[in-house]
Every structure is written in structure tokens, then in C-alpha cells.
Design a protein around this motif. Sequence first.
Motif, short mmCIF file in Angstrom:
data_model
loop_
_atom_site.label_atom_id
_atom_site.label_comp_id
_atom_site.label_asym_id
_atom_site.label_seq_id
_atom_site.Cartn_x
_atom_site.Cartn_y
_atom_site.Cartn_z
N GLN A 1 0.84 -1.18 0.00
CA GLN A 1 0.00 0.00 0.00
C GLN A 1 0.89 1.25 0.00
O GLN A 1 1.83 1.35 0.79
N VAL A 2 0.55 2.18 -0.88
CA VAL A 2 1.36 3.39 -0.99
C VAL A 2 1.15 4.27 0.24
O VAL A 2 0.02 4.45 0.70
N ARG A 3 2.25 4.79 0.74
CA ARG A 3 2.19 5.66 1.92
C ARG A 3 3.13 6.83 1.70
O ARG A 3 4.25 6.66 1.21
N LEU A 4 2.65 8.02 2.04
CA LEU A 4 3.44 9.24 1.92
C LEU A 4 3.55 9.86 3.31
O LEU A 4 2.54 10.11 3.95
N VAL A 5 4.77 10.12 3.74
CA VAL A 5 5.00 10.68 5.06
C VAL A 5 5.73 12.02 4.92
O VAL A 5 6.86 12.06 4.40
N GLU A 6 5.09 13.07 5.38
CA GLU A 6 5.63 14.42 5.25
C GLU A 6 6.29 14.87 6.54
O GLU A 6 5.93 14.43 7.63
N SER A 7 7.23 15.80 6.39
CA SER A 7 7.85 16.41 7.55
C SER A 7 8.40 17.77 7.15
O SER A 7 8.52 18.07 5.96
N GLY A 8 8.70 18.59 8.15
CA GLY A 8 9.38 19.85 7.89
C GLY A 8 8.54 21.10 8.04
O GLY A 8 9.07 22.21 7.94
N GLY A 9 7.24 20.96 8.26
CA GLY A 9 6.42 22.14 8.43
C GLY A 9 6.65 22.78 9.79
O GLY A 9 7.40 22.28 10.61
N GLY A 10 6.01 23.94 10.00
CA GLY A 10 6.14 24.60 11.28
C GLY A 10 5.86 26.08 11.19
O GLY A 10 5.33 26.56 10.18
N LEU A 11 6.25 26.77 12.24
CA LEU A 11 6.08 28.22 12.32
C LEU A 11 7.41 28.89 12.01
O LEU A 11 8.44 28.53 12.58
N VAL A 12 7.37 29.87 11.13
CA VAL A 12 8.58 30.59 10.75
C VAL A 12 8.25 32.06 10.60
O VAL A 12 7.11 32.42 10.24
N GLN A 13 9.21 32.90 10.88
CA GLN A 13 9.01 34.35 10.74
C GLN A 13 9.11 34.77 9.27
O GLN A 13 9.78 34.09 8.48
N PRO A 14 8.47 35.86 8.92
CA PRO A 14 8.61 36.36 7.54
C PRO A 14 10.08 36.54 7.17
O PRO A 14 10.89 37.01 7.97
N GLY A 15 10.39 36.14 5.96
CA GLY A 15 11.77 36.18 5.49
C GLY A 15 12.55 34.91 5.73
O GLY A 15 13.65 34.74 5.20
N GLY A 16 12.00 34.03 6.54
CA GLY A 16 12.68 32.78 6.86
C GLY A 16 12.52 31.73 5.79
O GLY A 16 11.93 31.98 4.73
N SER A 17 13.06 30.55 6.08
CA SER A 17 13.03 29.44 5.14
C SER A 17 12.54 28.18 5.82
O SER A 17 12.70 28.01 7.04
N LEU A 18 11.98 27.29 5.04
CA LEU A 18 11.60 25.96 5.48
C LEU A 18 11.86 24.99 4.34
O LEU A 18 11.80 25.37 3.16
N ARG A 19 12.14 23.75 4.71
CA ARG A 19 12.22 22.70 3.71
C ARG A 19 11.29 21.56 4.11
O ARG A 19 11.45 20.96 5.18
#
Length: 114
Positions: A1-19
Motif C-alpha cells: 500500500q502506498v504511503r506518503l510521510v511528510e515532515s518539515g512544516g512549522g512556524l517561521v518568521q517572515p523572510g525565513g526558510s523551510l524545507r
Amino acid sequence: QVRLVESGGGLVQPGGSLRLSCAASGSSFSFNVMGWYRQAPGAQRELVASIATGGTTNYADSLKGRFTISRDNATNTVYLQMNSLKPDVTAVYYCYALVWGFYWGQGTQVTVSS
């Protein structure tokens, strides 16, 4: 069975970065296309970016130059690098994959706020 697991979200200030990362598993075949949608409060889910096995990419016009999608075919992982973040990108981000069907991840919240 296909499964997709995400990570890396969150709270960041304007101008910041996330992956964001999304690891896919459960298929004997390669994931032809992987990518990301997002859904802001009160809005429809919309495509952010996609990437094919060969590396061809597609972006929402409003996000070109701000986000970069990439993938590792060896691990079936897709990434979304988000730079110079602004509050207007706040949304739940959903990973998806195409392989003999369309599959969604569970979603990860991205909030840009000071």
C-alpha cells in the motif's frame, strides 16, 4: 500500500526558510510524478509544484523563483525548499504522488507569522 510521510512544516518568521520533505513507499513501480499542493483556510487546494522522475518541474506562477522542488529517486523522497517566506504562503501543504493512482500525504502545516 502506498504511503506518503511528510515532515518539515512549522512556524517561521517572515523572510525565513523551510524545507518540506515527503517520503513515499509501498510501490514496486517508480513514482512517475511527485509534488505538493497547499490549502489555505477558506480556499481550494491548489498545486504548488511537481516534479517528474526525469526531473521536469512545474510551478504555480505565483511561486516561481520563491520555491524549489527536488527529488531523490533512490529514496522516493520529494523536497520543497521555501525561501523568503511571506505570510501569504501560510497553508497546509500536502504531498502527492502518481503511480497507477493518485495518493496524498496527511498534510503538514506551514505558518509564516511574526
